[in-house]
Design a protein around this motif. Structure first.
Motif, PDB file in Angstrom:
ATOM      1  N   LYS A  56      27.046 -10.886 -19.541  1.00  0.00           N
ATOM      2  CA  LYS A  56      25.795 -11.180 -20.236  1.00  0.00           C
ATOM      3  C   LYS A  56      25.220 -12.541 -19.840  1.00  0.00           C
ATOM      4  N   SER A  57      26.088 -13.421 -19.345  1.00  0.00           N
ATOM      5  CA  SER A  57      25.604 -14.727 -18.918  1.00  0.00           C
ATOM      6  C   SER A  57      24.688 -14.568 -17.712  1.00  0.00           C
ATOM      7  N   PRO A  58      23.575 -15.307 -17.688  1.00  0.00           N
ATOM      8  CA  PRO A  58      22.654 -15.214 -16.538  1.00  0.00           C
ATOM      9  C   PRO A  58      23.317 -15.585 -15.212  1.00  0.00           C
ATOM     10  N   ASN A  59      24.370 -16.399 -15.266  1.00  0.00           N
ATOM     11  CA  ASN A  59      24.998 -16.879 -14.036  1.00  0.00           C
ATOM     12  C   ASN A  59      26.187 -16.047 -13.596  1.00  0.00           C
ATOM     13  N   GLY A  60      26.441 -14.913 -14.254  1.00  0.00           N
ATOM     14  CA  GLY A  60      27.480 -14.045 -13.749  1.00  0.00           C
ATOM     15  C   GLY A  60      28.568 -13.700 -14.735  1.00  0.00           C
ATOM     16  N   SER A  61      29.531 -12.896 -14.246  1.00  0.00           N
ATOM     17  CA  SER A  61      30.570 -12.325 -15.096  1.00  0.00           C
ATOM     18  C   SER A  61      31.821 -13.180 -15.187  1.00  0.00           C
ATOM     19  N   THR A  62      31.784 -14.420 -14.694  1.00  0.00           N
ATOM     20  CA  THR A  62      32.937 -15.314 -14.838  1.00  0.00           C
ATOM     21  C   THR A  62      32.766 -16.241 -16.036  1.00  0.00           C
ATOM     22  N   PHE A  63      31.772 -15.955 -16.877  1.00  0.00           N
ATOM     23  CA  PHE A  63      31.520 -16.751 -18.078  1.00  0.00           C
ATOM     24  C   PHE A  63      31.633 -15.875 -19.322  1.00  0.00           C
ATOM     25  N   TRP A  64      31.858 -16.524 -20.466  1.00  0.00           N
ATOM     26  CA  TRP A  64      31.909 -15.824 -21.738  1.00  0.00           C
ATOM     27  C   TRP A  64      30.559 -15.152 -22.023  1.00  0.00           C
ATOM     28  N   ASP A  65      30.610 -14.070 -22.805  1.00  0.00           N
ATOM     29  CA  ASP A  65      29.385 -13.439 -23.294  1.00  0.00           C
ATOM     30  C   ASP A  65      28.923 -14.177 -24.544  1.00  0.00           C
ATOM     31  N   GLN A  66      27.707 -14.687 -24.520  1.00  0.00           N
ATOM     32  CA  GLN A  66      27.178 -15.360 -25.710  1.00  0.00           C
ATOM     33  C   GLN A  66      26.554 -14.312 -26.619  1.00  0.00           C
ATOM     34  N   GLU A  67      27.141 -14.156 -27.815  1.00  0.00           N
ATOM     35  CA  GLU A  67      26.647 -13.178 -28.777  1.00  0.00           C
ATOM     36  C   GLU A  67      25.581 -13.780 -29.690  1.00  0.00           C
TER      37      GLU A  67
END
Length: 275
Positions: A91-102
């Protein structure tokens, strides 16, 4: 007497014929096949969600630790490796190596919503017995959590560069087994077996996992590192922002820090046949 003798002889002949007929048999067989399929099975005990709630300054300073939050039991009929990898839905704009901000509580110029998955720290109670002479600085997660404000990537969760469950390379961390040792890739593995027949030892097929998250002040997560613990992936490094003292104030108040909010991610455990 002559007549009687003939009668007895006939009787004996009938008995002999009956005995010969009893030796006959009729046999049929049933074919039996056996297919031993290889087994790679994880039995895992863990809560549905492990929550880290940072609502006090002491929690930011010391971090939050969940001890024995996951118990992993392995059964395998082939050589195997076991590793953990951080995953998100991207969900992060910068890719799938970051947490999903709910949910975001407050966004500012310097707040960062791209929180690296590698900030999660693991600690395994059992040493990895499936690797020797490893090229990795930290071949597993068995070392103790570092003291607060002493940045250390020894327990930082492995995250693949593209966010997939691709296994770590020779310099990465495994829970059991490994990608390879020295120049011999065939020896970094765990032998076939099961926790069921481990004689209660539990050192090769059962693993107890602890978790820790340490935000620091400001919340930059100083213990977030790459797979081989050689490159920092904390908020400041990821955002390419002004440098700050690890766990301390930057002095100018304008450094990057984690955006307050609700975030989710997954620690995925992968049991892999070693080939």
């Amino acid at each position: 007497m002559k007549t009687i003798f003939k009668f007895l002889a006939i009787t004996a002949l009938v008995s002999a014929v009956s005995f010969a007929n009893a030796q006959k048999s009729n046999q049929q067989g049933v074919s039996i096949g056996m297919d031993l399929q290889p087994i790679l099975q994880i039995d895992m005990t863990a809560p549905e969600m492990i929550n880290f709630v940072f609502d006090e300054k002491s929690k930011y300073y010391k971090g939050i630790t969940h001890n024995a939050a996951t118990v992993i039991k392995v059964t395998s009929t082939v050589k195997w490796d076991l590793y953990a990898v951080g995953r998100s839905t991207g969900k992060s704009p910068n890719g799938s190596t970051f947490w999903d901000q709910e949910e975001s509580y407050k966004s500012t110029v310097n707040s960062v919503a791209d929180i690296p998955l590698s900030l999660v720290e693991l600690r395994q109670r059992q040493v990895n017995n499936g690797v020797t002479n490893s090229n990795a600085l930290y071949p597993d997660y068995s070392q103790s959590f570092a003291d607060p404000f002493r940045a250390n990537g020894g327990n930082s969760l492995y995250v693949s560069p593209n966010g997939t469950p691709t296994p770590p390379n020779r310099t990465g961390k495994y829970i059991a087994g490994h990608s390879g040792i020295s120049d011999d890739i065939t020896n970094g593995y765990m032998p076939a077996g099961s926790y069921i027949s481990d004689n209660g030892i539990g050192t090769n097929f059962e693993f107890v996992m602890d978790y820790r998250i340490l935000p620091g002040f400001p919340a930059i997560f100083p213990n977030a590192f790459n797979a081989d613990a050689s490159v920092a992936e904390n908020i400041v490094s990821s955002a390419n922002a002004n440098s700050v003292l690890v766990g301390g104030a930057s002095g100018n108040g304008n450094s990057a820090h984690a955006e307050p909010g609700v975030y989710t991610m997954t620690v995925q455990y992968v049991l892999l046949e070693d080939q």
